[in-house]
Design a protein around this motif. Sequence first.
Motif, PDB file in Angstrom:
ATOM      1  N   ASN A 280      -0.423  -2.806   3.590  1.00 59.13           N
ATOM      2  CA  ASN A 280      -1.208  -3.463   4.631  1.00 59.13           C
ATOM      3  C   ASN A 280      -0.505  -3.350   5.970  1.00 59.13           C
ATOM      4  O   ASN A 280       0.689  -3.046   6.035  1.00 59.13           O
ATOM      5  CB  ASN A 280      -1.433  -4.927   4.287  1.00 59.13           C
TER       6      ASN A 280
ATOM      7  N   ARG B 258      -4.104   1.723  -0.773  1.00 58.84           N
ATOM      8  CA  ARG B 258      -3.468   1.415  -2.036  1.00 58.84           C
ATOM      9  C   ARG B 258      -3.159   2.705  -2.767  1.00 58.84           C
ATOM     10  O   ARG B 258      -4.060   3.517  -3.024  1.00 58.84           O
ATOM     11  CB  ARG B 258      -4.337   0.516  -2.921  1.00 58.84           C
TER      12      ARG B 258
ATOM     13  N   GLN C 177       0.267  -1.564  -2.704  1.00 55.64           N
ATOM     14  CA  GLN C 177      -0.689  -2.022  -1.700  1.00 55.64           C
ATOM     15  C   GLN C 177       0.020  -2.037  -0.353  1.00 55.64           C
ATOM     16  O   GLN C 177       1.035  -2.720  -0.186  1.00 55.64           O
ATOM     17  CB  GLN C 177      -1.202  -3.414  -2.042  1.00 55.64           C
TER      18      GLN C 177
ATOM     19  N   SER D 150      -1.665   4.584  -6.212  1.00 54.08           N
ATOM     20  CA  SER D 150      -1.520   4.382  -7.649  1.00 54.08           C
ATOM     21  C   SER D 150      -0.629   5.471  -8.216  1.00 54.08           C
ATOM     22  O   SER D 150      -0.613   6.598  -7.711  1.00 54.08           O
ATOM     23  CB  SER D 150      -2.880   4.436  -8.344  1.00 54.08           C
TER      24      SER D 150
ATOM     25  N   SER E 262      -5.192  -0.500   5.827  1.00 52.74           N
ATOM     26  CA  SER E 262      -4.594  -0.653   4.503  1.00 52.74           C
ATOM     27  C   SER E 262      -4.920   0.548   3.620  1.00 52.74           C
ATOM     28  O   SER E 262      -5.954   1.210   3.795  1.00 52.74           O
ATOM     29  CB  SER E 262      -5.129  -1.915   3.813  1.00 52.74           C
TER      30      SER E 262
ATOM     31  N   PHE F  58       3.968  -4.460   2.405  1.00 51.10           N
ATOM     32  CA  PHE F  58       3.718  -3.695   1.188  1.00 51.10           C
ATOM     33  C   PHE F  58       3.947  -4.576  -0.030  1.00 51.10           C
ATOM     34  O   PHE F  58       4.845  -5.423  -0.024  1.00 51.10           O
ATOM     35  CB  PHE F  58       4.656  -2.493   1.088  1.00 51.10           C
TER      36      PHE F  58
ATOM     37  N   GLY G  47      -4.398   8.073  -4.018  1.00 50.61           N
ATOM     38  CA  GLY G  47      -4.687   7.018  -3.063  1.00 50.61           C
ATOM     39  C   GLY G  47      -4.235   7.260  -1.638  1.00 50.61           C
ATOM     40  O   GLY G  47      -4.496   6.438  -0.765  1.00 50.61           O
TER      41      GLY G  47
ATOM     42  N   TYR H 129       1.250   0.257  -8.768  1.00 55.33           N
ATOM     43  CA  TYR H 129       0.435   0.294  -7.557  1.00 55.33           C
ATOM     44  C   TYR H 129       1.286  -0.087  -6.354  1.00 55.33           C
ATOM     45  O   TYR H 129       2.233  -0.860  -6.465  1.00 55.33           O
ATOM     46  CB  TYR H 129      -0.736  -0.681  -7.664  1.00 55.33           C
TER      47      TYR H 129
END
Length: 123
Positions: free
Chosen positions: A84, A19, A82, A21, A17, A68, A8, A80
Amino acid sequence: QVQLVESGGGLVQAGGSLRLSCAASGRTFSSYSMGWFRQAPGKEREFVVYISWSSGNTYYVDSVKGRFTISRDSAKNTVYLQMNSLKPEDTAVYYCAAGSIWSMRRVGDVAYWGEGTLVTVSS
């Protein structure tokens, strides 16, 4: 043999952004924490976030709080991240980690590492 495989990473503009993994295999992780560290060029590896696999409690470094979010899918043994509102200072190689269930905020708390995925944030 425990394996942590990240995916990712990539190049994104500031404010964007991504993401990440991390797929884990080789054992059950109910007695571990899993999370992410990062290492910027010329700097030491630093803690970013971890999640307790059993309780779901999460811990973030102050610099990513509110931007995050870590989550897990127990059925897939996957965690995960994420990310941003990315900033140029978030540029680093991000490493998936599995380690101490009590706390995983230091490199020494980590038992297993992934190979890392590069995140580059352009200004």
